[in-house]
Design a protein around this motif. Structure first.
Motif, PDB file in Angstrom:
ATOM      1  N   CYS A 213       1.235  -1.160  -0.302  1.00 12.51           N
ATOM      2  CA  CYS A 213       0.028  -0.623  -0.398  1.00 12.51           C
ATOM      3  C   CYS A 213       1.261   1.359  -0.220  1.00 12.51           C
ATOM      4  O   CYS A 213       1.921   1.147   1.011  1.00 12.51           O
ATOM      5  CB  CYS A 213      -0.723   0.079   1.436  1.00 12.51           C
ATOM      6  SG  CYS A 213      -1.753   1.862   1.212  1.00 12.51           S
ATOM      7  N   GLU A 215       0.115   4.542   0.206  1.00 10.75           N
ATOM      8  CA  GLU A 215      -0.282   5.343   0.667  1.00 10.75           C
ATOM      9  C   GLU A 215      -1.392   5.235   1.785  1.00 10.75           C
ATOM     10  O   GLU A 215      -2.124   5.512   2.501  1.00 10.75           O
ATOM     11  CB  GLU A 215      -1.952   6.899   0.067  1.00 10.75           C
ATOM     12  CG  GLU A 215      -0.698   7.186  -1.001  1.00 10.75           C
ATOM     13  CD  GLU A 215      -1.814   7.495  -1.837  1.00 10.75           C
ATOM     14  OE1 GLU A 215      -2.755   8.179  -1.614  1.00 10.75           O
ATOM     15  OE2 GLU A 215      -2.063   7.506  -3.117  1.00 10.75           O
ATOM     16  N   HIS A 216      -0.035   3.910   2.970  1.00  8.03           N
ATOM     17  CA  HIS A 216      -0.258   3.699   3.919  1.00  8.03           C
ATOM     18  C   HIS A 216      -0.334   3.937   5.340  1.00  8.03           C
ATOM     19  O   HIS A 216       0.253   5.252   5.414  1.00  8.03           O
ATOM     20  CB  HIS A 216       0.689   1.978   4.286  1.00  8.03           C
ATOM     21  CG  HIS A 216      -0.561   1.436   5.199  1.00  8.03           C
ATOM     22  ND1 HIS A 216      -1.310   0.307   5.127  1.00  8.03           N
ATOM     23  CD2 HIS A 216       0.216   0.552   6.517  1.00  8.03           C
ATOM     24  CE1 HIS A 216      -1.557  -0.503   6.056  1.00  8.03           C
ATOM     25  NE2 HIS A 216      -1.188   0.083   6.939  1.00  8.03           N
ATOM     26  N   SER A 217      -1.000   4.175   6.117  1.00 11.60           N
ATOM     27  CA  SER A 217      -1.720   4.783   7.439  1.00 11.60           C
ATOM     28  C   SER A 217      -1.424   3.829   8.502  1.00 11.60           C
ATOM     29  O   SER A 217      -2.186   2.734   8.659  1.00 11.60           O
ATOM     30  CB  SER A 217      -2.729   5.536   7.100  1.00 11.60           C
ATOM     31  OG  SER A 217      -3.514   5.197   8.405  1.00 11.60           O
ATOM     32  N   CYS A 222      -5.675   1.126   8.043  1.00 10.55           N
ATOM     33  CA  CYS A 222      -5.428   2.157   6.745  1.00 10.55           C
ATOM     34  C   CYS A 222      -6.810   2.639   5.216  1.00 10.55           C
ATOM     35  O   CYS A 222      -7.680   1.574   5.450  1.00 10.55           O
ATOM     36  CB  CYS A 222      -4.684   1.514   5.355  1.00 10.55           C
ATOM     37  SG  CYS A 222      -3.856   2.252   4.526  1.00 10.55           S
ATOM     38  N   ASN A 224      -6.975   3.266   2.851  1.00  8.77           N
ATOM     39  CA  ASN A 224      -6.716   3.116   1.228  1.00  8.77           C
ATOM     40  C   ASN A 224      -6.696   1.029   1.277  1.00  8.77           C
ATOM     41  O   ASN A 224      -7.095   1.629   0.330  1.00  8.77           O
ATOM     42  CB  ASN A 224      -4.723   4.609   1.043  1.00  8.77           C
ATOM     43  CG  ASN A 224      -4.697   4.019  -0.510  1.00  8.77           C
ATOM     44  OD1 ASN A 224      -5.872   3.676  -1.300  1.00  8.77           O
ATOM     45  ND2 ASN A 224      -3.470   3.402  -0.403  1.00  8.77           N
ATOM     46  N   CYS A 225      -6.014   0.342   1.820  1.00  6.17           N
ATOM     47  CA  CYS A 225      -6.411  -0.409   1.687  1.00  6.17           C
ATOM     48  C   CYS A 225      -6.838  -1.203   1.838  1.00  6.17           C
ATOM     49  O   CYS A 225      -7.193  -1.968   2.198  1.00  6.17           O
ATOM     50  CB  CYS A 225      -4.797  -1.021   2.096  1.00  6.17           C
ATOM     51  SG  CYS A 225      -3.806  -1.008   3.294  1.00  6.17           S
TER      52      CYS A 225
HETATM   53 ZN    ZN Z   1      -2.906   0.887   3.690  1.00  4.08          ZN
END
Ligand code: ZN
Ligand code: ZN
Ligand code: ZN
Length: 327
Positions: A213, A215-217, A222, A224-225
């Motif tokens: 991922c 743009e992983h938080s 996350c 994004n994923c």
């Molecule tokens: Zn992510």
């Protein structure tokens, strides 16, 4: 694609890339007498009993079929794929065993569910007690404390920390702890085979890839994923499309160097399917595995294994090959 003017049967049209032998095999099985023969041969089979063949008349008796002429026709149909004849009689080939096993593994339990049942282990993320639940032939380990490792729009049960494909027959154990331990053990073995490039279901070659991922938080799940882990290793069998996924750190748990690292420090892993305490200890140890993306292109991930103050670092590539090991 389905062509309305085609003379193909629906089976032929649907077979796609699966090949003519698959159509043959399905056609052979689309008959109740032949299915009865497979079941009778399986029923007569005793592992390690030596003579596992049934004579023609024994088989005819067991299936309770009236005309022997028709019966040999059906038997003959099965001989290419599923049954072999030996001087002692008839017995199942490996493929015949597999067909029956696929059904038996879900015997009487196809609608099996297990309501969330607490087990004697705590969530390694938040410390709350874990529970297991069974649905859609998957065993889920769930935590009501932290929401687990996957987002709400994943197909997994709410609060899933882990979820593994598990046949209904796997529930034939006396305690929730043993069911849980068996599901984790099975998943570890399955991941290890997939990492070795071998499909655990059909023995075909497996393609692996790494999903990172970008743009992983790092906090929580996350957006994004939809996962807690930035890196997900994925496998697909090139023959039967069986697939699997998981964080690479966890999947390295049965790598020989990792097994040796733990063994040197007093933790033996990877042998006993029902040893709940060891499985819990292994999962706790695995929760200290770190995975760090060293490079996205080409994908390189460093997994750090930590146990009792010591570290082992493994660098892996996009196919989950271990490139270097440092301790
Ligand atoms: Zn992510
Ligand atoms: Zn939790
Ligand atoms: Zn396969």
């Amino acid at each position: 694609m389905v062509d309305a003017n085609s003379t193909e049967s629906p089976l032929e049209a649907a077979a796609g890339t699966a090949g003519p032998h698959v159509i043959d095999a399905f056609k052979v099985l689309s008959d109740e007498t032949r299915l009865a023969i497979l079941l009778a041969l399986w029923d007569g089979y005793e592992p390690f009993a030596g003579d596992d063949a049934l004579s023609f008349s024994e088989l005819l008796d067991r299936v309770d079929y009236d005309t022997s002429g028709n019966f040999s026709y059906h038997l003959q149909k099965l001989e290419d794929h599923f049954v072999e004849s030996t001087p002692e009689g008839y017995r199942l080939k490996q493929a015949g065993h597999k067909i029956v096993r696929a059904v038996i593994a879900g015997r009487g339990l196809t609608d099996a569910t297990l309501e969330p049942t607490e087990i004697d282990a705590d969530c390694t993320i938040c410390g709350e007690p874990l529970a297991i639940a069974y649905e859609d032939e998957h065993l889920y380990t769930i935590c009501s404390g932290c929401g687990g490792k996957f987002g709400a729009d994943s197909e997994k049960l709410p609060g899933t920390v882990m979820g593994f494909a598990f046949d209904p027959a796997g529930l034939a154990r006396p305690t929730a702890e043993e069911i849980f331990a068996a599901s984790v053990f099975r998943a570890m073995q399955k991941f290890t085979m997939q990492m070795g490039g071998l499909c655990p279901d059909c023995s075909g070659p497996v393609d692996s890839s790494m999903n990172i991922c970008e743009e992983h938080s790092p906090n929580g799940i996350c957006s994004n994923c939809g996962r807690r882990d930035q890196v997900q290793a994925r496998w697909v069998c090139t023959v039967c499309k069986n697939s699997g996924h998981g964080p690479p750190g966890g999947n390295l748990v049965l790598h020989p160097r990792v097994v040796a690292f733990y063994a040197d420090r007093g933790l033996d892993i990877g042998y006993d399917a029902t040893d709940f305490e060891t499985i819990v200890e292994v999962l706790e140890a695995m929760s200290n595995h770190d995975q760090e993306v060293v490079s996205a292109e080409p994908p390189r991930v460093r997994v750090t294994v930590r146990y009792r103050g010591d570290e082992l670092r493994l660098l892996i590539d996009e196919s989950m090959n271990v490139i270097t090991v440092e301790d």
